[in-house]
Write an enzyme that holds these catalytic residues in place. Structure first.
Site, mmCIF file in Angstrom:
data_model
loop_
_atom_site.group_PDB
_atom_site.id
_atom_site.type_symbol
_atom_site.label_atom_id
_atom_site.label_comp_id
_atom_site.label_asym_id
_atom_site.label_seq_id
_atom_site.Cartn_x
_atom_site.Cartn_y
_atom_site.Cartn_z
ATOM 1 N N ASP A 80 1.949 3.949 2.965
ATOM 2 C CA ASP A 80 0.786 4.873 2.514
ATOM 3 C C ASP A 80 1.283 6.092 1.614
ATOM 4 O O ASP A 80 1.273 5.807 0.400
ATOM 5 C CB ASP A 80 -0.049 5.246 3.462
ATOM 6 C CG ASP A 80 -1.557 5.712 3.119
ATOM 7 O OD1 ASP A 80 -1.736 5.542 1.944
ATOM 8 O OD2 ASP A 80 -2.096 6.332 4.014
ATOM 9 N N HIS A 131 1.169 5.184 -2.329
ATOM 10 C CA HIS A 131 0.413 5.927 -3.413
ATOM 11 C C HIS A 131 1.517 6.599 -4.211
ATOM 12 O O HIS A 131 2.431 7.166 -3.396
ATOM 13 C CB HIS A 131 -0.462 6.757 -2.830
ATOM 14 C CG HIS A 131 -1.682 6.371 -2.384
ATOM 15 N ND1 HIS A 131 -2.767 6.095 -2.878
ATOM 16 C CD2 HIS A 131 -2.120 5.685 -1.135
ATOM 17 C CE1 HIS A 131 -3.759 5.655 -2.132
ATOM 18 N NE2 HIS A 131 -3.335 5.416 -1.146
ATOM 19 N N HIS A 169 0.735 -1.202 0.058
ATOM 20 C CA HIS A 169 0.167 0.091 0.152
ATOM 21 C C HIS A 169 0.817 1.206 0.009
ATOM 22 O O HIS A 169 1.439 1.842 1.083
ATOM 23 C CB HIS A 169 -0.715 0.044 0.945
ATOM 24 C CG HIS A 169 -2.060 0.955 0.913
ATOM 25 N ND1 HIS A 169 -3.388 0.597 1.160
ATOM 26 C CD2 HIS A 169 -2.119 2.340 1.044
ATOM 27 C CE1 HIS A 169 -4.027 1.599 1.049
ATOM 28 N NE2 HIS A 169 -3.416 2.728 1.138
ATOM 29 N N GLU A 191 -10.573 2.840 7.035
ATOM 30 C CA GLU A 191 -9.681 3.790 7.593
ATOM 31 C C GLU A 191 -10.083 4.971 8.672
ATOM 32 O O GLU A 191 -9.746 5.118 9.454
ATOM 33 C CB GLU A 191 -8.919 4.476 6.256
ATOM 34 C CG GLU A 191 -7.828 5.508 6.632
ATOM 35 C CD GLU A 191 -7.320 6.127 5.308
ATOM 36 O OE1 GLU A 191 -6.258 6.756 5.520
ATOM 37 O OE2 GLU A 191 -7.735 5.838 4.444
ATOM 38 N N HIS A 250 -9.809 0.494 -0.314
ATOM 39 C CA HIS A 250 -9.669 1.526 0.687
ATOM 40 C C HIS A 250 -11.075 1.222 1.648
ATOM 41 O O HIS A 250 -12.109 1.811 1.264
ATOM 42 C CB HIS A 250 -9.536 2.742 0.371
ATOM 43 C CG HIS A 250 -8.229 3.192 0.121
ATOM 44 N ND1 HIS A 250 -7.464 2.525 -1.092
ATOM 45 C CD2 HIS A 250 -7.219 3.867 0.542
ATOM 46 C CE1 HIS A 250 -6.207 3.051 -1.091
ATOM 47 N NE2 HIS A 250 -5.891 4.036 -0.266
#
Length: 369
Positions: free
Chosen positions: A307, A29, A27, A218, A215
């Site tokens: 992330d 981005h 994970h 979260e 997702h």
């Protein structure tokens, strides 16, 4: 869980030692991992105005802005990174540097995600955006290999959950799956944008025998996780940290799992946990309160992730070090989390086994001694 006494004298929890360990990242981005210097140079080239004009000040601005405690405010920082990723040169450079930075951190396999629909402002098509990112990844892999660092990158294509292009992005992911794209994802603010809104995209992906992660859990909670699993059939949960809400501690301190938590654990649905980011977005208040250790002890399939490396000023090494410091993990634990991630990757089974047997286990064996 293990403690540092498992490997006396070897595991000191230092960044220097942990950096040597082979890592798997599921994970991450692309638009959340730019180098501050690259943001400055690309912004200057395209005429984009930034909130700071030095690398140090810009890095501080991203970190402080992301430390808001809310996911919505956290996501606002991406306005600047996405703005400088609108050209072939920008996309390829960011992707190439992403590979270099991950390889330097000891990552041997990573799945890096981005939303193609956010990179169309200067006339590129969705296919062209993906082609340029994949070209950057390939160049980065070649450069890393030439420098003696083998790394493999799989690309995840993300649809924005507040938009209406998820089916189109799912089709794009399937179209490119033999060229470096390994799966599909949805991201963005969870509240008011449930996964089931994109059910058509997930049904299409499943019908095409393709992989997807969602997702969920979260910033919203159990309803988001339930929809992702029960209605959409997610292969993995992006974050999934709020599965904690379905675990109750009894009077004797023993945890009792609810039906959803039991299902997620029993089905071995991987949790893409991102400790630093989860604190920043308010999913948990502090690292000490993060359910990572509880979930690990309960044998959920937990994985360690970054992330957004720019916004969280983090690396896989930093994430592992802080978890080891907080919860007393040793090499055996870090190896287990890494194998969890490799087992959960969107790669063919034989390739996952090869990386586990030929790279990860031997790498940790050297460190353990």
């Amino acid at each position: 869980m293990s403690d540092k006494s498992l490997v006396p004298g070897l595991f000191d929890g230092s960044a220097e030692s942990v950096k040597l360990a082979p890592k798997v990242l599921l994970h991450d981005h692309l638009d959340g991992g730019l180098r501050p210097g690259t943001v400055l140079e690309l912004a200057d080239a395209c005429g984009w105005s930034l909130p700071a004009d030095t690398e140090e000040d810009l890095a501080r601005w991203f970190r402080e802005s992301a430390d808001s405690g809310t996911l919505v405010r956290y996501l606002e920082t991406f306005e600047h990174t996405v703005a400088v990723m609108q050209t072939p040169e920008g996309l390829e450079r960011v992707a190439r540097e992403c590979v270099a930075d991950l390889a330097d951190d000891g990552v041997v396999y990573a799945e890096v995600r981005f939303a193609p629909e956010q990179h169309l402002e200067r006339g590129l098509t969705l296919d062209e955006v993906v082609e340029h990112v994949l070209e950057g990844f390939r160049a980065g892999e070649s450069e890393a290999r030439a420098a003696g660092r083998d790394i493999r990158i799989g690309c995840l294509l993300t649809a924005m959950r507040h938009a209406a292009r998820s089916r189109e992005i799912a089709e794009l992911a399937v179209r490119f799956r033999d060229r470096g794209v390994v799966g599909f994802d949805i991201a963005g603010a969870e509240a008011g944008n449930p996964p089931s809104r994109h059910l058509d995209a997930f049904e299409y992906t499943r019908a095409a025998n393709a992989h997807f992660t969602i997702h969920a859990g979260e910033a919203f909670g159990l309803p988001s996780i339930h929809e992702a699993v029960a209605f959409c059939g997610a292969d993995r949960l992006g974050h999934g940290v709020r599965i904690l809400d379905d675990i109750v501690l009894g009077e004797n301190g023993e945890p009792r799992l609810g039906l959803l938590a039991s299902y997620v654990r029993d089905k071995r649905i991987p949790l893409e946990l991102c400790p630093s980011s989860n604190v920043q977005t308010g999913a948990v208040l502090t690292l000490a309160e993060h359910p990572f250790d509880l979930l690990a002890r309960l044998r959920f399939r937990v994985t360690v992730n970054t992330d957004n490396r720019l916004m969280s000023d983090t690396t896989m090494t930093k994430e592992m070090v802080q978890l080891a410091d907080m919860f007393g993990y040793g090499w055996a634990d870090l190896e287990r989390f890494t194998i969890n991630a490799m087992k959960s990757a969107f790669l063919p089974f034989d390739q996952r086994l090869e990386l586990i047997d030929d790279v990860i286990k031997p790498g940790y064996a050297v460190l353990i001694g």
